[in-house]
Design a protein around this motif. Structure first.
Motif, mmCIF file in Angstrom:
data_model
loop_
_atom_site.group_PDB
_atom_site.id
_atom_site.type_symbol
_atom_site.label_atom_id
_atom_site.label_comp_id
_atom_site.label_asym_id
_atom_site.label_seq_id
_atom_site.Cartn_x
_atom_site.Cartn_y
_atom_site.Cartn_z
ATOM 1 N N UNK A 221 0.858 -1.042 0.051
ATOM 2 C CA UNK A 221 0.138 -0.205 0.006
ATOM 3 C C UNK A 221 0.940 1.445 0.059
ATOM 4 N N UNK A 222 0.623 1.947 -0.887
ATOM 5 C CA UNK A 222 1.189 3.346 -0.935
ATOM 6 C C UNK A 222 0.355 4.185 -0.261
ATOM 7 N N UNK A 223 0.546 4.576 1.083
ATOM 8 C CA UNK A 223 -0.466 5.177 1.951
ATOM 9 C C UNK A 223 -0.502 6.669 1.418
ATOM 10 N N UNK A 224 0.575 7.404 1.079
ATOM 11 C CA UNK A 224 0.673 8.710 0.499
ATOM 12 C C UNK A 224 -0.369 8.944 -0.719
ATOM 13 N N UNK A 225 -0.416 8.073 -1.574
ATOM 14 C CA UNK A 225 -0.941 8.222 -2.939
ATOM 15 C C UNK A 225 -2.517 7.750 -2.635
ATOM 16 N N UNK A 226 -2.642 6.849 -1.683
ATOM 17 C CA UNK A 226 -3.848 6.011 -1.547
ATOM 18 C C UNK A 226 -4.174 4.990 -2.821
ATOM 19 N N UNK A 227 -2.856 4.300 -2.585
ATOM 20 C CA UNK A 227 -2.857 3.240 -3.953
ATOM 21 C C UNK A 227 -2.535 1.826 -3.353
ATOM 22 N N UNK A 228 -3.003 0.959 -3.869
ATOM 23 C CA UNK A 228 -2.689 -0.535 -3.512
ATOM 24 C C UNK A 228 -1.993 -1.034 -4.996
ATOM 25 N N UNK A 229 -0.799 -1.547 -4.787
ATOM 26 C CA UNK A 229 -0.196 -2.297 -5.916
ATOM 27 C C UNK A 229 -0.307 -3.861 -5.578
ATOM 28 N N UNK A 230 -0.829 -4.574 -6.376
ATOM 29 C CA UNK A 230 -1.199 -6.019 -5.985
ATOM 30 C C UNK A 230 -0.561 -7.022 -7.328
ATOM 31 N N UNK A 231 0.060 -8.054 -7.143
ATOM 32 C CA UNK A 231 0.627 -8.827 -8.288
ATOM 33 C C UNK A 231 -0.166 -10.128 -8.327
ATOM 34 N N UNK A 232 -0.849 -10.081 -9.425
ATOM 35 C CA UNK A 232 -1.590 -11.255 -9.694
ATOM 36 C C UNK A 232 -0.730 -12.265 -10.555
ATOM 37 N N UNK A 233 -0.334 -13.507 -9.749
ATOM 38 C CA UNK A 233 0.887 -14.272 -9.967
ATOM 39 C C UNK A 233 1.227 -14.434 -11.941
ATOM 40 N N UNK A 234 0.011 -14.957 -12.106
ATOM 41 C CA UNK A 234 0.300 -15.491 -13.748
ATOM 42 C C UNK A 234 -0.241 -14.436 -14.630
ATOM 43 N N UNK A 235 -0.436 -13.133 -14.271
ATOM 44 C CA UNK A 235 -1.237 -12.086 -14.887
ATOM 45 C C UNK A 235 -0.101 -10.759 -14.864
ATOM 46 N N UNK A 236 0.125 -10.306 -13.875
ATOM 47 C CA UNK A 236 1.009 -9.325 -13.695
ATOM 48 C C UNK A 236 0.567 -8.135 -12.529
ATOM 49 N N UNK A 237 0.887 -6.842 -12.579
ATOM 50 C CA UNK A 237 0.901 -6.074 -11.549
ATOM 51 C C UNK A 237 -0.377 -4.997 -11.787
ATOM 52 N N UNK A 238 -1.155 -4.884 -10.669
ATOM 53 C CA UNK A 238 -2.047 -4.037 -10.801
ATOM 54 C C UNK A 238 -2.096 -2.821 -9.813
ATOM 55 N N UNK A 239 -2.562 -1.569 -10.309
ATOM 56 C CA UNK A 239 -2.537 -0.468 -9.385
ATOM 57 C C UNK A 239 -4.051 0.089 -9.365
ATOM 58 N N UNK A 240 -4.511 0.034 -7.849
ATOM 59 C CA UNK A 240 -5.860 0.078 -7.641
ATOM 60 C C UNK A 240 -5.839 1.125 -6.495
#
Length: 365
Positions: A221-240
């Protein structure tokens, strides 16, 4: 990027694309073997004396371990037993630190466990009545579609935890409730895609074991920006985008190299194998699985490219962009990573394939 550790990584950005720098660990922990199998690290920075900070690491059925900065084990804390002799035992998967609290995903019992951390180690302060995150009852818990990846942060003035569900695409947002003990309660969930529309008009679904969906694990979690980065193992990286009570619209910011490639499950080897040529719709940097994520400074993200034992550095502000990569000498198939800079400059990575087990490697600058 003013710390010495950040500055030490700057030359990596300038490396030739064919050259992957290799960094030497400054310390390693002891080795752990099944069922105490090392997985994910987190770092508690001692505000009074950074040299007496503590590194935490999950050990799956072995529970949680605490290390000093030389890699020496200063404490181990067992995962709890199940409610009956036939129940699945506790199995600690991921850990993250927020203030003096460490939050742990107990994938065995589908709970978030909470520990208070100081220079002597960790103490369990979980509310004994805490409920399963995803499961309706203890019978469903034993089916093991349970809390898996985990990240902690502060969003909208609230301390929160995000956890993913094993073998599914669902993530849950929980708010932290502090008292004599600490509890976490689900306030929102989000289901990420299982299938993807490709540029050629076809629909692609990642290959998984029968009955499983493409799960997520590495998160930060990037608390300053209010963003979650999440790695879907066989897909890639999400910014939420992340709010105190819910998720915003997810955006896939980088794909693994095999994104869109036809694959099938081989029952003999229990592995997914190629079922045709890779059409080239994936990214250039991540070799599946996309795993541990950690933030470096105000604008960088480090991701574990588990499939080829590299770490990829991204610029996360503005246009999300991969800058370079590096390896850590002796570290293979890393699940998790954690970094802090400032008074304490420390990178800790999971080492998934030592000759006699697994452990963690430390890099200090």
């Amino acid at each position: 990027m003013s710390s010495s550790l950040a500055l030490a990584l700057v030359p990596l950005f300038l490396a030739a694309p064919s050259a992957t720098p290799v960094l030497e660990p400054t310390a390693v922990t002891q080795t752990f073997g099944d069922p105490a199998d090392a997985d994910d690290p987190a770092i508690w920075v001692n505000p009074a004396n950074p040299e007496r900070s503590v590194v935490l690491g999950t050990l799956k059925e072995g529970g949680l371990a605490a290390f000093d900065l030389s890699g020496r084990t200063i404490g181990t804390y067992p995962a709890p037993a199940g409610p009956t002799p036939d129940s699945k035992p506790g199995r600690f998967n991921n850990v993250d630190v927020l203030g003096d609290l460490a939050f742990v995903s107990d994938r065995g019992r589908d709970r978030i466990r909470v520990y208070r951390v100081d220079e002597h180690g960790a103490k369990d302060v979980t509310n004994p009545r805490t409920k399963p995150v995803f499961s309706a009852d203890e019978t469903e818990v034993d089916e093991q579609h349970t809390a898996y990846g985990l990240a902690a942060g502060t969003v909208g003035g609230k301390d929160v935890v995000v956890t993913s569900r094993r073998s599914e695409t669902r993530i849950a947002l929980l708010q932290v409730e502090k008292g004599r003990t600490v509890d976490t309660k689900v306030v929102s969930t989000l289901d990420l895609p299982k299938k993807f529309k490709l540029p050629n008009g076809k629909t692609w679904q990642p290959c998984e074991e029968p009955g499983d969906d493409p799960q997520l694990e590495g998160m930060v979690i990037d608390s300053r920006a209010g963003v979650l980065y999440a790695a879907q193992e066989d897909v890639g990286i999400w910014r939420i985008p992340l709010r105190a009570k819910g998720f915003g619209q997810p955006v896939l910011v980088d794909e693994v190299r095999t994104f869109g490639a036809p694959m099938k499950f081989d029952e003999a080897t229990e592995e997914c194998v190629a079922d045709g040529p890779n059409p080239g719709f994936g990214g250039k940097w991540l070799e599946a699985d996309a795993e541990g994520l950690t933030l470096l400074g105000d604008d960088m993200l480090i991701a574990s490219s588990q499939g080829d034992s590299r770490f990829v550095l991204y610029r996360r502000t503005g246009s999300f962009k991969a800058l370079s990569d590096f390896k850590v000498a002796g570290v293979e198939h890393s699940d998790g990573a954690a970094i802090v800079t400032g008074k304490l400059n420390l990178l800790v990575v999971h080492d998934g394939e030592r000759p006699d087990g697994t452990g963690f490697a430390f890099l200090r600058r």
